[in-house]
Design a protein around this motif. Structure first.
Motif, PDB file in Angstrom:
ATOM      1  N   GLU A 253       0.835  -1.207   0.000  1.00 16.18           N
ATOM      2  CA  GLU A 253       0.000   0.000   0.000  1.00 16.18           C
ATOM      3  C   GLU A 253       0.868   1.255   0.000  1.00 16.18           C
ATOM      4  O   GLU A 253       0.591   2.215  -0.724  1.00 16.18           O
ATOM      5  CB  GLU A 253      -0.912  -0.008   1.232  1.00 16.18           C
ATOM      6  CG  GLU A 253      -1.763   1.239   1.401  1.00 16.18           C
ATOM      7  CD  GLU A 253      -2.780   1.453   0.291  1.00 16.18           C
ATOM      8  OE1 GLU A 253      -3.278   2.589   0.165  1.00 16.18           O
ATOM      9  OE2 GLU A 253      -3.066   0.487  -0.465  1.00 16.18           O
ATOM     10  N   ALA A 254       1.948   1.260   0.791  1.00 13.80           N
ATOM     11  CA  ALA A 254       2.849   2.414   0.827  1.00 13.80           C
ATOM     12  C   ALA A 254       3.500   2.632  -0.531  1.00 13.80           C
ATOM     13  O   ALA A 254       3.680   3.776  -0.974  1.00 13.80           O
ATOM     14  CB  ALA A 254       3.917   2.202   1.901  1.00 13.80           C
ATOM     15  N   PHE A 255       3.858   1.546  -1.193  1.00  6.38           N
ATOM     16  CA  PHE A 255       4.469   1.616  -2.519  1.00  6.38           C
ATOM     17  C   PHE A 255       3.505   2.276  -3.505  1.00  6.38           C
ATOM     18  O   PHE A 255       3.882   3.175  -4.268  1.00  6.38           O
ATOM     19  CB  PHE A 255       4.833   0.206  -2.983  1.00  6.38           C
ATOM     20  CG  PHE A 255       5.656   0.146  -4.232  1.00  6.38           C
ATOM     21  CD1 PHE A 255       7.047   0.196  -4.166  1.00  6.38           C
ATOM     22  CD2 PHE A 255       5.063   0.028  -5.482  1.00  6.38           C
ATOM     23  CE1 PHE A 255       7.812   0.135  -5.318  1.00  6.38           C
ATOM     24  CE2 PHE A 255       5.822  -0.035  -6.635  1.00  6.38           C
ATOM     25  CZ  PHE A 255       7.199   0.010  -6.557  1.00  6.38           C
TER      26      PHE A 255
ATOM     27  N   PRO B 103      10.994   2.685  -8.503  1.00  7.76           N
ATOM     28  CA  PRO B 103      10.873   2.757  -7.042  1.00  7.76           C
ATOM     29  C   PRO B 103      11.305   1.426  -6.426  1.00  7.76           C
ATOM     30  O   PRO B 103      11.316   0.388  -7.093  1.00  7.76           O
ATOM     31  CB  PRO B 103       9.382   3.011  -6.820  1.00  7.76           C
ATOM     32  CG  PRO B 103       8.858   3.469  -8.149  1.00  7.76           C
ATOM     33  CD  PRO B 103       9.687   2.780  -9.176  1.00  7.76           C
ATOM     34  N   PHE B 104      11.622   1.449  -5.142  1.00  6.17           N
ATOM     35  CA  PHE B 104      12.078   0.221  -4.500  1.00  6.17           C
ATOM     36  C   PHE B 104      11.876   0.282  -2.997  1.00  6.17           C
ATOM     37  O   PHE B 104      11.671   1.354  -2.416  1.00  6.17           O
ATOM     38  CB  PHE B 104      13.555  -0.028  -4.824  1.00  6.17           C
ATOM     39  CG  PHE B 104      14.482   1.073  -4.365  1.00  6.17           C
ATOM     40  CD1 PHE B 104      15.035   1.075  -3.087  1.00  6.17           C
ATOM     41  CD2 PHE B 104      14.799   2.127  -5.214  1.00  6.17           C
ATOM     42  CE1 PHE B 104      15.873   2.095  -2.669  1.00  6.17           C
ATOM     43  CE2 PHE B 104      15.636   3.163  -4.795  1.00  6.17           C
ATOM     44  CZ  PHE B 104      16.182   3.140  -3.521  1.00  6.17           C
TER      45      PHE B 104
ATOM     46  N   VAL C 246      10.319   3.031   1.747  1.00 11.64           N
ATOM     47  CA  VAL C 246       9.897   3.007   0.353  1.00 11.64           C
ATOM     48  C   VAL C 246      10.517   4.213  -0.326  1.00 11.64           C
ATOM     49  O   VAL C 246      10.340   5.352   0.129  1.00 11.64           O
ATOM     50  CB  VAL C 246       8.363   3.048   0.221  1.00 11.64           C
ATOM     51  CG1 VAL C 246       7.951   2.844  -1.222  1.00 11.64           C
ATOM     52  CG2 VAL C 246       7.723   2.015   1.126  1.00 11.64           C
ATOM     53  N   TYR C 247      11.269   3.961  -1.406  1.00  7.15           N
ATOM     54  CA  TYR C 247      11.964   5.031  -2.111  1.00  7.15           C
ATOM     55  C   TYR C 247      11.417   5.185  -3.531  1.00  7.15           C
ATOM     56  O   TYR C 247      11.098   4.188  -4.198  1.00  7.15           O
ATOM     57  CB  TYR C 247      13.459   4.731  -2.209  1.00  7.15           C
ATOM     58  CG  TYR C 247      14.225   4.932  -0.920  1.00  7.15           C
ATOM     59  CD1 TYR C 247      14.746   6.180  -0.575  1.00  7.15           C
ATOM     60  CD2 TYR C 247      14.447   3.874  -0.042  1.00  7.15           C
ATOM     61  CE1 TYR C 247      15.447   6.374   0.591  1.00  7.15           C
ATOM     62  CE2 TYR C 247      15.164   4.054   1.138  1.00  7.15           C
ATOM     63  CZ  TYR C 247      15.648   5.301   1.443  1.00  7.15           C
ATOM     64  OH  TYR C 247      16.355   5.490   2.616  1.00  7.15           O
ATOM     65  N   CYS C 248      11.324   6.410  -3.978  1.00  6.78           N
ATOM     66  CA  CYS C 248      10.913   6.687  -5.348  1.00  6.78           C
ATOM     67  C   CYS C 248      11.795   7.805  -5.905  1.00  6.78           C
ATOM     68  O   CYS C 248      11.634   8.982  -5.560  1.00  6.78           O
ATOM     69  CB  CYS C 248       9.449   7.110  -5.395  1.00  6.78           C
ATOM     70  SG  CYS C 248       8.822   7.443  -7.071  1.00  6.78           S
ATOM     71  N   PRO C 249      12.790   7.458  -6.754  1.00  7.33           N
ATOM     72  CA  PRO C 249      13.633   8.498  -7.372  1.00  7.33           C
ATOM     73  C   PRO C 249      12.769   9.415  -8.251  1.00  7.33           C
ATOM     74  O   PRO C 249      11.867   8.951  -8.962  1.00  7.33           O
ATOM     75  CB  PRO C 249      14.609   7.686  -8.221  1.00  7.33           C
ATOM     76  CG  PRO C 249      14.582   6.302  -7.645  1.00  7.33           C
ATOM     77  CD  PRO C 249      13.179   6.098  -7.165  1.00  7.33           C
ATOM     78  N   VAL C 250      13.022  10.711  -8.182  1.00  9.53           N
ATOM     79  CA  VAL C 250      12.233  11.658  -8.982  1.00  9.53           C
ATOM     80  C   VAL C 250      13.115  12.764  -9.540  1.00  9.53           C
ATOM     81  O   VAL C 250      14.217  13.006  -9.076  1.00  9.53           O
ATOM     82  CB  VAL C 250      11.116  12.301  -8.121  1.00  9.53           C
ATOM     83  CG1 VAL C 250      10.061  11.288  -7.743  1.00  9.53           C
ATOM     84  CG2 VAL C 250      11.687  12.998  -6.894  1.00  9.53           C
ATOM     85  N   MET C 251      12.583  13.414 -10.539  1.00 10.32           N
ATOM     86  CA  MET C 251      13.235  14.596 -11.128  1.00 10.32           C
ATOM     87  C   MET C 251      12.262  15.776 -11.069  1.00 10.32           C
ATOM     88  O   MET C 251      11.056  15.588 -11.042  1.00 10.32           O
ATOM     89  CB  MET C 251      13.620  14.311 -12.576  1.00 10.32           C
ATOM     90  CG  MET C 251      14.678  13.211 -12.723  1.00 10.32           C
ATOM     91  SD  MET C 251      15.057  12.870 -14.470  1.00 10.32           S
ATOM     92  CE  MET C 251      15.722  14.432 -15.003  1.00 10.32           C
TER      93      MET C 251
END
Length: 313
Positions: A267-269, A287-288, A308-313
């Motif tokens: 759910e967090a993802f 994301p990972f 929970v990580y989500c790389p962004v620009m």
């Protein structure tokens, strides 16, 4: 006596005239506020009656179980079928009003709400006065509703269910591998892949510099593609299905920490993905999960801590 009576008559006539001067035939209803929220995120929340229950002004006449919302004896029906204009039907106490709630996106992270409507009074002076009083009561209810909405949705955690923070990438050198799993991968499957990377790192005199990273994807809910990565302190050559990966050092990344098992992390993802889309952030990498708790040593999933990580620009 006649003068006294004439004076009363003049006062009465002036009061009567004032009803028509100061109370128009059509009384405008208007309330507005600003909220630090994305237009898409707010619209999604207003489509969910269960979410509306969390912030709706407390009232002894509420009937949440039937999806009805009341303030001061008036029922409010919100029709969230348009992202920028939502009809709100107000009924009760011999009232039947169609009003409009406008959601105007000012910037990516803020909106302005303007709620407008109108009600007709009467040429009968008594009815005209009470119609005006009723309009003022309804307008006060509208103000109360928008104030509650603003207070609740100014907090992103009430929209996404998680606290999302902005950070910079620290672990930029990785080694990665993957495999397919029939059915959702269990802890043994995941840590077998992680162990493979740890062994390879040790054999090449590299030290683990961060927690294991995990991404799970599926197209059919039958076969799951499992990718794991291990941050290391130096670049290592590719070897078979073990590949060197790099993340942009000091790049922007969204992060949220949660505690619990697969349902909680899944759910967090999903929510951090919604967050990045709502805020129009482009993802340059997948994301990972970062497995803070060693799940192979802690069987109680309610104690698992995961970022929970989500790389962004």
């Amino acid at each position: 006596m006649k003068k006294w009576f004439a004076g009363l008559l003049i006062i009465a006539l002036l009061l009567l005239a004032s009803l028509y001067v100061f109370i128009p035939n059509i009384v405008s209803l208007k309330s507005d506020t600003g909220i630090k929220v994305t237009q898409q995120g707010l619209y999604r929340m207003l489509q969910d009656k269960n979410n509306i229950k969390k912030w709706w002004p407390r009232n002894e006449n509420k009937d949440f179980d039937n999806g009805k919302f009341y303030v001061d004896g008036y029922e409010y029906a919100i029709y969230a079928n348009n992202i920028s204009l939502m009809p709100v039907h107000i009924t009760g106490n011999e009232t039947n009003l169609q009003t409009s709630l406008y959601i105007v996106s000012l910037q990516t992270d803020s909106v302005h709400l303007a709620w407008v409507g109108s009600t007709v009074t009467s040429y009968n002076p008594v009815k005209r006065f009470f119609a005006w009083k009723k309009a003022k009561k309804i307008n006060a209810g509208m103000n109360s509703i928008l104030q509650q909405m603003q207070s609740f949705y100014n907090n992103d955690e009430n929209i996404y269910g998680i606290k999302v923070e902005k950070a910079l990438v620290k672990d930029s050198i990785l080694i990665s591998t993957g495999a397919d799993s029939k059915g959702y991968p269990d802890t043994k499957f995941i840590y077998k892949l992680i162990g493979k990377l740890a062994t390879y790192a040790a054999a090449n005199n590299a030290k683990q510099s961060g927690f294991p990273m995990l991404n799970i994807d599926t197209k059919d809910s039958i076969t799951f593609n499992v990718r794991v990565a291990l941050p290391v302190d130096k670049a290592l050559p590719d070897s078979g299905d073990i590949l060197q990966k790099r993340m942009l050092g000091n790049g922007n990344i969204l992060v949220s920490q949660v505690k619990g098992g697969v349902a909680v992390t899944t759910e967090a993802f999903e929510q951090i993905i919604k967050y990045s889309l709502d805020y129009q952030r482009v993802a340059p990498a997948i994301p990972f999960f970062s497995l803070i708790t060693d799940r192979s040593k802690e069987p109680d999933s309610s104690k698992w801590i995961t970022k929970v990580y989500c790389p962004v620009m």
